[in-house]
Design a protein around this motif. Structure first.
Motif, PDB file in Angstrom:
ATOM      1  N   THR A  13       1.061  -1.348   0.050  1.00 55.32           N
ATOM      2  CA  THR A  13       0.057   0.111  -0.058  1.00 55.32           C
ATOM      3  C   THR A  13       0.869   1.027  -0.148  1.00 55.32           C
ATOM      4  N   ALA A  14       0.375   2.334  -0.574  1.00 56.38           N
ATOM      5  CA  ALA A  14       0.907   3.535  -0.477  1.00 56.38           C
ATOM      6  C   ALA A  14      -0.128   4.791   0.270  1.00 56.38           C
ATOM      7  N   ASN A  24       9.114  11.428  -0.127  1.00 56.26           N
ATOM      8  CA  ASN A  24       9.053  10.140   0.338  1.00 56.26           C
ATOM      9  C   ASN A  24       7.577   9.698   0.254  1.00 56.26           C
ATOM     10  N   ILE A  25       7.728   8.362  -0.355  1.00 53.61           N
ATOM     11  CA  ILE A  25       6.308   7.482  -0.085  1.00 53.61           C
ATOM     12  C   ILE A  25       6.237   6.585   0.973  1.00 53.61           C
ATOM     13  N   THR A  26       5.477   6.601   1.655  1.00 52.11           N
ATOM     14  CA  THR A  26       5.489   5.804   2.671  1.00 52.11           C
ATOM     15  C   THR A  26       3.999   4.811   2.500  1.00 52.11           C
ATOM     16  N   GLY A  27       4.296   3.741   3.366  1.00 55.49           N
ATOM     17  CA  GLY A  27       3.032   2.751   3.039  1.00 55.49           C
ATOM     18  C   GLY A  27       3.618   1.206   3.656  1.00 55.49           C
ATOM     19  N   LYS A  28       2.894   0.255   3.585  1.00 59.90           N
ATOM     20  CA  LYS A  28       3.219  -0.971   4.299  1.00 59.90           C
ATOM     21  C   LYS A  28       3.058  -2.267   3.396  1.00 59.90           C
ATOM     22  N   ILE A  29       4.091  -3.021   3.576  1.00 59.77           N
ATOM     23  CA  ILE A  29       3.871  -4.290   2.875  1.00 59.77           C
ATOM     24  C   ILE A  29       3.374  -5.516   3.822  1.00 59.77           C
ATOM     25  N   TYR A  30       2.275  -6.080   3.208  1.00 59.87           N
ATOM     26  CA  TYR A  30       2.015  -7.108   4.156  1.00 59.87           C
ATOM     27  C   TYR A  30       2.166  -8.441   3.442  1.00 59.87           C
ATOM     28  N   MET A  31       2.268  -9.538   4.089  1.00 64.00           N
ATOM     29  CA  MET A  31       2.638 -11.012   3.575  1.00 64.00           C
ATOM     30  C   MET A  31       1.942 -12.094   4.658  1.00 64.00           C
ATOM     31  N   HIS A 129       8.690 -21.645  -8.151  1.00 64.07           N
ATOM     32  CA  HIS A 129       7.719 -21.371  -8.109  1.00 64.07           C
ATOM     33  C   HIS A 129       7.305 -20.068  -8.689  1.00 64.07           C
ATOM     34  N   LYS A 130       6.014 -19.861  -9.103  1.00 64.79           N
ATOM     35  CA  LYS A 130       5.887 -18.391  -9.722  1.00 64.79           C
ATOM     36  C   LYS A 130       6.262 -17.396  -8.733  1.00 64.79           C
ATOM     37  N   LYS A 131       6.641 -16.148  -9.117  1.00 64.99           N
ATOM     38  CA  LYS A 131       6.903 -15.104  -8.217  1.00 64.99           C
ATOM     39  C   LYS A 131       5.668 -14.521  -7.749  1.00 64.99           C
ATOM     40  N   ILE A 132       5.704 -14.064  -6.126  1.00 74.94           N
ATOM     41  CA  ILE A 132       4.674 -13.666  -5.471  1.00 74.94           C
ATOM     42  C   ILE A 132       4.877 -12.204  -5.645  1.00 74.94           C
ATOM     43  N   LYS A 133       3.830 -11.308  -5.976  1.00 74.02           N
ATOM     44  CA  LYS A 133       4.057  -9.996  -6.328  1.00 74.02           C
ATOM     45  C   LYS A 133       2.832  -9.496  -6.096  1.00 74.02           C
ATOM     46  N   ASN A 134       2.847  -7.981  -5.848  1.00 74.69           N
ATOM     47  CA  ASN A 134       1.778  -7.005  -5.738  1.00 74.69           C
ATOM     48  C   ASN A 134       2.392  -5.746  -6.369  1.00 74.69           C
ATOM     49  N   SER A 135       1.371  -4.751  -6.615  1.00 74.98           N
ATOM     50  CA  SER A 135       1.882  -3.470  -6.951  1.00 74.98           C
ATOM     51  C   SER A 135       0.827  -2.372  -6.773  1.00 74.98           C
ATOM     52  N   VAL A 136       1.315  -1.344  -6.450  1.00 76.45           N
ATOM     53  CA  VAL A 136       0.432  -0.063  -6.286  1.00 76.45           C
ATOM     54  C   VAL A 136       0.736   1.135  -7.229  1.00 76.45           C
ATOM     55  N   THR A 137      -0.116   1.646  -7.656  1.00 73.54           N
ATOM     56  CA  THR A 137       0.138   2.857  -8.530  1.00 73.54           C
ATOM     57  C   THR A 137       0.481   4.018  -8.049  1.00 73.54           C
ATOM     58  N   VAL A 138       1.525   4.734  -8.411  1.00 72.04           N
ATOM     59  CA  VAL A 138       2.069   6.078  -7.804  1.00 72.04           C
ATOM     60  C   VAL A 138       2.023   7.085  -8.689  1.00 72.04           C
ATOM     61  N   LYS A 308      -4.659   7.649   1.339  1.00 73.38           N
ATOM     62  CA  LYS A 308      -5.343   6.503   0.880  1.00 73.38           C
ATOM     63  C   LYS A 308      -5.841   5.776   2.102  1.00 73.38           C
ATOM     64  N   PRO A 309      -7.027   5.093   2.006  1.00 76.28           N
ATOM     65  CA  PRO A 309      -7.436   4.413   3.220  1.00 76.28           C
ATOM     66  C   PRO A 309      -6.704   3.044   3.415  1.00 76.28           C
ATOM     67  N   ALA A 310      -6.576   2.599   4.588  1.00 75.95           N
ATOM     68  CA  ALA A 310      -5.672   1.368   4.882  1.00 75.95           C
ATOM     69  C   ALA A 310      -6.635   0.030   4.451  1.00 75.95           C
ATOM     70  N   PRO A 311      -6.066  -0.862   4.168  1.00 76.05           N
ATOM     71  CA  PRO A 311      -6.842  -2.458   3.688  1.00 76.05           C
ATOM     72  C   PRO A 311      -7.537  -2.811   4.834  1.00 76.05           C
ATOM     73  N   GLU A 312      -8.545  -3.644   4.584  1.00 74.50           N
ATOM     74  CA  GLU A 312      -9.162  -4.309   5.720  1.00 74.50           C
ATOM     75  C   GLU A 312      -8.460  -5.865   5.772  1.00 74.50           C
ATOM     76  N   ALA A 313      -7.911  -5.940   6.923  1.00 74.65           N
ATOM     77  CA  ALA A 313      -7.168  -7.302   7.454  1.00 74.65           C
ATOM     78  C   ALA A 313      -7.910  -8.189   7.363  1.00 74.65           C
ATOM     79  N   PRO A 314      -7.396  -9.473   6.924  1.00 74.26           N
ATOM     80  CA  PRO A 314      -7.879 -10.694   6.476  1.00 74.26           C
ATOM     81  C   PRO A 314      -8.125 -11.392   8.067  1.00 74.26           C
ATOM     82  N   PRO A 315      -9.037 -12.631   7.891  1.00 78.24           N
ATOM     83  CA  PRO A 315      -9.481 -13.044   9.334  1.00 78.24           C
ATOM     84  C   PRO A 315      -8.011 -13.773   9.727  1.00 78.24           C
ATOM     85  N   GLU A 316      -8.093 -13.856  11.027  1.00 72.62           N
ATOM     86  CA  GLU A 316      -6.734 -14.375  11.754  1.00 72.62           C
ATOM     87  C   GLU A 316      -5.476 -13.961  11.499  1.00 72.62           C
TER      88      GLU A 316
END
Length: 346
Positions: A13-14, A24-31, A129-138, A308-316
């Protein structure tokens, strides 16, 4: 963050809706990994490209132009044993952008599309294995750099039944550059003592010219009206100067979105040029035509401050939270300098 039943997923996220070059761009990486992942490095990539399409001849044929503007990557975290343990991860980051980036650009209609896009991409490359990836537009927007407006002087021809006469106009914008939230002020001094015609109305029209270039060195252009405003002109034999000068404003409120998305720009694939045209109308029966004049104008995007709003956390979701990872283009390495086109699904 991944599919509903994903056993390995990643999200970036950004915080900022838009950013200036060098900031500076700030954000978080969730795994979230239900099993250990055989990989050693979490990468952060910063990528930019310009891409244009337009219809060429037949309905099915399209011309295309693409340039990779920037490709940088930096290691966010490294697992020395070559394995990322299972679990939930929350990794704050701050990334210092390069200087001298072009503005983001987005225009699309049935005839053409033109884009300059930037993305932050987080990526892990597991073994076999395939790459594990995600992106956000800046969204990248340079601040307005405005100077005092340039004055233009012109002798405008007025065509009568059997002759051509002229009036003189000195026109000036209060600045050279504007954001879509501003109202350009136009000052006009007119000497209409010799034209022999009433200038009943003056129409101010903001127009945009788009010039696109393909990889095969083809090009095309489109002229588009953006906004217009009509004011009363200067009567026959009158001198509308100094205290009698005509001053008006052009309201861009209804065109904020298209101006914000398509600022003035000139690159290898996209040229976006704005002009303010001044057209003159006379209701005199003997007047056949009147010339016009134009003033160059620079449109800059408006830097949005809304987070930008923070994403909703997944269960557990029970993450291990790390310290802020501070990264910079200065420590990133360029990769694939002659890179192939970026993946279409990015």
């Amino acid at each position: 963050m991944g599919g509903k039943h994903s056993v390995r997923s990643i999200l970036i996220t950004a915080d900022q809706a838009s950013s200036a070059p060098g900031s500076n761009i700030t954000g978080k990486i969730y795994m979230k990994f239900e099993k250990p992942v055989r990989a050693s490095t979490l990468w952060l990539k910063f990528k930019g490209k310009e891409l244009v399409y337009w219809s060429a001849g037949s309905m099915s044929a399209k011309a295309k132009g693409l340039t990779n503007l920037i490709n940088l990557k930096a290691a966010v975290m490294i697992w020395e044993n070559g394995e990322i343990p299972s679990g939930d991860y929350e990794i704050p980051y701050a990334y210092t952008l390069p200087e001298n980036l072009l503005n983001s650009f987005h225009l699309e209609n049935p005839h053409y599309s033109a884009d300059i896009t930037y993305k932050l991409k987080v990526e892990i490359e597991p073994e076999k294995h395939k790459k594990i990836k995600n992106s956000v537009t800046v969204e990248i927007y340079n601040p307005v750099q405005a100077k005092e407006g340039i004055a233009i002087s012109s002798n405008i021809p007025v065509g009568h039944c059997c002759s051509t006469r002229r009036f003189r106009i000195n026109a000036q914008l209060d600045k050279t550059a504007y954001s879509p939230l501003e109202k350009p002020q136009v000052s006009m001094e007119i000497n209409n003592s010799e034209s022999g015609a009433n200038l009943d109305w003056i129409t101010l029209s903001l127009t945009r010219q788009i010039i696109l270039h393909s990889n095969k060195k083809h090009h095309t252009f489109f002229n588009e009206p953006i906004a217009s405003h009509k004011v009363k002109g200067c009567g026959k034999g009158k001198i509308c100067e100094k205290e009698s000068a005509l001053i008006t404003f052009l309201n861009l409120e209804k065109t904020q979105k298209t101006l914000h998305n398509a600022p003035t720009i000139k690159t290898g694939k996209i040229e976006c040029i704005y002009k303010l045209n001044l057209d003159f109308t006379s209701h005199d029966a003997c007047v056949k035509n009147i010339g016009y004049c134009e003033i160059p104008i620079i449109i800059c995007p408006h830097i949005m401050e809304v987070p930008k709003p923070a994403p909703e956390a997944p269960p557990e979701w029970h993450p291990v939270t790390y310290d802020m990872q501070r990264l910079s283009y200065a420590y990133a390495e360029a990769y694939a300098p002659s890179a192939p086109p970026l993946e279409e699904d990015e």
